[in-house]
Design a protein around this motif. Structure first.
Motif, short mmCIF file in Angstrom:
data_model
loop_
_atom_site.label_atom_id
_atom_site.label_comp_id
_atom_site.label_asym_id
_atom_site.label_seq_id
_atom_site.Cartn_x
_atom_site.Cartn_y
_atom_site.Cartn_z
N ASP A 244 1.58 12.27 2.62
CA ASP A 244 0.63 12.01 3.71
C ASP A 244 1.39 12.07 5.03
O ASP A 244 2.62 12.03 5.05
CB ASP A 244 -0.03 10.64 3.53
N ILE B 194 2.42 6.64 6.20
CA ILE B 194 2.26 5.53 5.25
C ILE B 194 2.36 4.26 6.06
O ILE B 194 3.40 3.97 6.64
CB ILE B 194 3.31 5.55 4.12
N GLY C 143 0.45 1.20 2.72
CA GLY C 143 0.75 1.74 1.39
C GLY C 143 -0.20 1.30 0.31
O GLY C 143 0.02 1.59 -0.87
N ILE D 218 -1.87 4.19 -1.79
CA ILE D 218 -0.87 4.90 -2.61
C ILE D 218 -0.41 4.03 -3.78
O ILE D 218 -0.24 4.51 -4.90
CB ILE D 218 0.32 5.33 -1.74
N ALA E 88 6.46 8.88 -3.37
CA ALA E 88 5.63 8.82 -2.16
C ALA E 88 6.44 9.36 -0.98
O ALA E 88 7.59 8.97 -0.78
CB ALA E 88 5.18 7.40 -1.86
N CYS F 251 6.15 10.81 3.29
CA CYS F 251 5.35 10.93 4.51
C CYS F 251 6.24 11.40 5.65
O CYS F 251 7.46 11.41 5.55
CB CYS F 251 4.69 9.61 4.88
N CYS G 204 10.70 9.31 4.03
CA CYS G 204 9.99 9.73 5.23
C CYS G 204 10.95 10.47 6.14
O CYS G 204 12.12 10.66 5.80
CB CYS G 204 9.41 8.51 5.95
#
Length: 281
Positions: free
Chosen positions: A207, A210, A213, A216, A233, A235, A258
């Motif tokens: 995405d 985040i 969260g 997710i 995950a 981002c 990230c």
């Protein structure tokens, strides 16, 4: 041309300077007892790249002060992350369009502006100077490659983020889908990939932001129930408020990563090469 940055964007700014092959202007930051912010910059160059993520109200004020301190230079603003960008329309009468209000602040003493994966590109029209939005989707995909995953499925949390997920997936030629939410009852919602099964394969949920969260984390539990081997995950902007990182780890997420638009311990991807390339053109 030289690079200058706000207090919370020093790492990214130094990487941009390195990619541009230029230097950084020194800035001293402090705060008065009444809470007012103060900064003092060394002599700016004739052309400046001003780097500052707006992560909170203090960061916003600091960025505005820094732009003013560079008066007399040709200034290129790099806004890696812009708080308030998700309030891009009125949801109820009496609400401001917060993204518009913030964007309109950036019109004085600037030649142009570069944003990174801004939440809603339509916000760009509110800036008072020419503004372009760049994506680090392929860089996110490049990092996923280093994980050595076997046939990963790239998932966006909803269809609105699907285009970003497709950009990530294109880096490895991977399957891409989005999470479809089906309401089972007044309190129960089922989430599963819309078209492609996650059974017996790793999944990477991607995405632009985040924040808490929560979605997710819930999706991760359901994906494991549906047979996913591992869930990751990723981002661009790791806001990660309210214990979000720990919450995601507890939910079974193997790794959260990230970019450095917001500098975090899990910043594995740098936006600097993309930003530098955009500034050169």
């Amino acid at each position: 041309m030289k690079v200058i940055s706000t207090e919370r964007s020093q790492v990214l700014a130094s990487r941009i300077a390195g990619a541009l092959g230029t230097g950084i202007v020194d800035v001293k930051f402090s705060q008065f007892p009444d809470g007012e912010l103060y900064l003092a910059a060394a002599t700016p160059d004739d052309e400046m790249v001003i780097v500052g993520s707006v992560t909170d109200n203090n960061a916003l004020v600091q960025l505005l002060l820094l732009i003013d301190a560079c008066e007399g230079s040709k200034n290129h603003l790099v806004l890696p992350y812009m708080a308030y960008a998700r309030q891009d329309k009125k949801f109820k009468d009496g609400e401001p369009i917060s993204a518009r209000a913030i964007a309109r602040l950036f019109k004085h003493n600037l030649a142009d502006c570069t944003t990174v994966n801004i939440h809603e590109p339509d916000v760009l029209k509110y800036f008072g100077v020419p503004t372009r939005n760049i994506s680090v989707g392929k860089e996110v995909g490049a990092y996923i490659k280093t994980l050595g995953l076997d046939n990963p499925l790239i998932l966006s949390p909803d269809d609105g983020a699907l285009s970003f997920a497709q950009g990530v997936a294109s880096a490895g030629g991977w399957d891409c889908d989005y999470l479809d939410k089906t309401r089972i009852s007044g309190t129960e919602v089922k989430m599963a990939p819309k078209e492609i099964s996650s059974k017996s394969r790793p999944v990477v949920i991607v995405d632009d932001i985040i924040s808490t969260g929560g979605t997710i984390a819930t999706a991760a539990g359901m994906l494991y129930e549906q047979g996913a081997t591992d869930v990751y995950a990723a981002c661009v902007h790791g806001v990660l408020i309210g214990g979000a990182y720990s919450h995601l780890k507890v939910s079974g997420i193997r790794e959260i990563f990230c970019s450095d638009t917001i500098e975090r311990g899990c910043s594995r991807i740098s936006a600097a090469p993309c930003i530098a390339a955009a500034l050169k053109h």
